[in-house]
Design an enzyme around this catalytic site. Structure first.
Site: not given
Length: 386
Positions: A173-175
């Site tokens: 989700g972050d990347t």
């Protein structure tokens, strides 16, 4: 790489980026811009970005830090103080891009909102990454990648049917959000060439995940179909799965019409390859269990090496399931410069991921090592007010 590499011809050379984010999403966006020549000034709290202490450490510093913060400069500022905020305003006045991934509203509380910063620098582009975005009923809820992956529809599909969903071993989700943020920044820079003005790029973690969910929503909208987890298979597309071998596993993608025929010939199942009911994907999807059983009966009698060699010869997409050791030893990674070797300030020789994507005329580069905490304070904070 043991010293700074000159990259004045990088596609983003001359772009000044101020990175206020911590941990993963904001800093990954900053890393991507830095890899292609942007001057990225990372603002850290006096105690440092928590990522410096995450996972495995060498002499007190995470080896992950060496990847996430390469090509950046570090200054330490306490944004809870007026002096720290004044320093950010001074740096933002000279920046092209500001990256932040704090909770929505915090930049406003600090007097570092876009209206204030753009009044002094109308060309400023602000990338704001948060769990749920800067608007909407959920904006103030705490949002991490694990929650975004669940809300975005990804987590429900991961794992075996009837079992608790699993997570990927990295923060997807972050990347995903970081890469969407970089796309937004590049588009905003293009627009600024026409208008002369910057803008806000509002990226939500859950939306970045949702944007990659392919036909999930249209299938529900049209047919009321709620896609379910399917383990290693790809529902509705066949055959495409992971298969057991005598000494491990492989993944095989035999779902193209002509590829399917070559796969069946390679495993001595021309009866299936020439079956008119299996000539198209719809027919194969309806008989996926039969096809997977036929493929497995062939792979389990052979080693991974034999399966890969046979199917590569037949021009069928196939691959072994790599570990970090496999990656480190693979010649293709090396040939593509996807593994680069650096020597850290502490003397550790370290293999790190190379630069993506590959540009033929203005490639990215690792120009400098990840900075020590506050390494660039004296040079970059010379305009401090007394």
């Amino acid at each position: 790489m043991n010293a700074s590499v000159d990259n004045k011809n990088g596609p983003l050379a001359g772009l000044k980026v101020l990175e206020l984010g911590q941990l993963i999403a904001g800093p990954f966006a900053g890393k991507t811009l830095a890899d292609f020549g942007a001057e990225v000034i990372k603002v850290e709290p006096p105690e440092g970005d928590p990522l410096r202490q995450w996972r495995m450490l060498h002499e007190g510093t995470s080896v992950w830090w060496q990847v996430q913060s390469r090509n950046k400069q570090s200054v330490t500022l306490d944004l809870r103080t007026e002096q720290g905020r004044a320093d950010v305003r001074a740096l933002a006045a000279e920046a092209d891009v500001l990256i932040e991934n704090f909770r929505p509203g915090l930049m406003e509380d600090w007097g570092l909102d876009y209206a204030t910063l753009s009044a002094a620098n109308p060309r400023l582009i602000m990338l704001r990454i948060s769990g749920y975005g800067q608007t909407g009923p959920y904006r103030d809820l705490p949002g991490f990648a694990v929650v975004a992956e669940a809300m975005g529809g990804l987590r429900h599909l991961m794992g075996e049917p009837g079992r608790v969903p699993v997570r990927a071993g990295v923060s997807l989700g972050d990347t995903m959000a970081a890469l969407h943020g970089v796309i937004g920044v590049l588009m905003a820079l293009q627009a600024r060439q026409r208008t002369g003005r910057g803008q806000v790029v509002d990226v939500a973690l859950y939306e970045s995940v949702f944007n990659c969910m392919e036909s999930l929503l249209p299938e529900f909208s049209a047919f009321g179909a709620v896609r379910q987890p399917a383990g290693s298979a790809l529902p509705g597309i066949a055959p495409s799965n992971a298969y057991r071998c005598a000494d491990g596993q492989v993944v095989i993608g035999g779902n193209g019409d002509s590829i399917f025929k070559r796969l069946m010939a390679a495993i001595a199942r021309d009866d299936l390859g020439q079956d008119p009911q299996l000539a198209g994907n719809a027919g194969r999807a309806a008989r996926v269990d039969e096809l997977d059983a036929a493929i497995t009966s062939w792979t389990v009698q052979r080693s991974v090496d034999e399966v890969v060699a046979t199917l590569q010869t037949a021009r069928v997409p196939v691959g072994r399931i790599y570990t970090a050791k496999d990656i480190a030893e693979d010649p293709h990674y090396r040939a593509r410069q996807m593994i680069e070797t650096i020597t850290t300030a502490a003397g550790l020789q370290l293999d790190v991921p190379g630069i993506v994507p590959k540009l033929s005329e203005t490639p990215g580069a690792i120009r400098s090592l990840a900075p020590e905490l506050g390494e660039h304070n004296d040079r970059l904070l010379t305009k401090r007010s007394c």
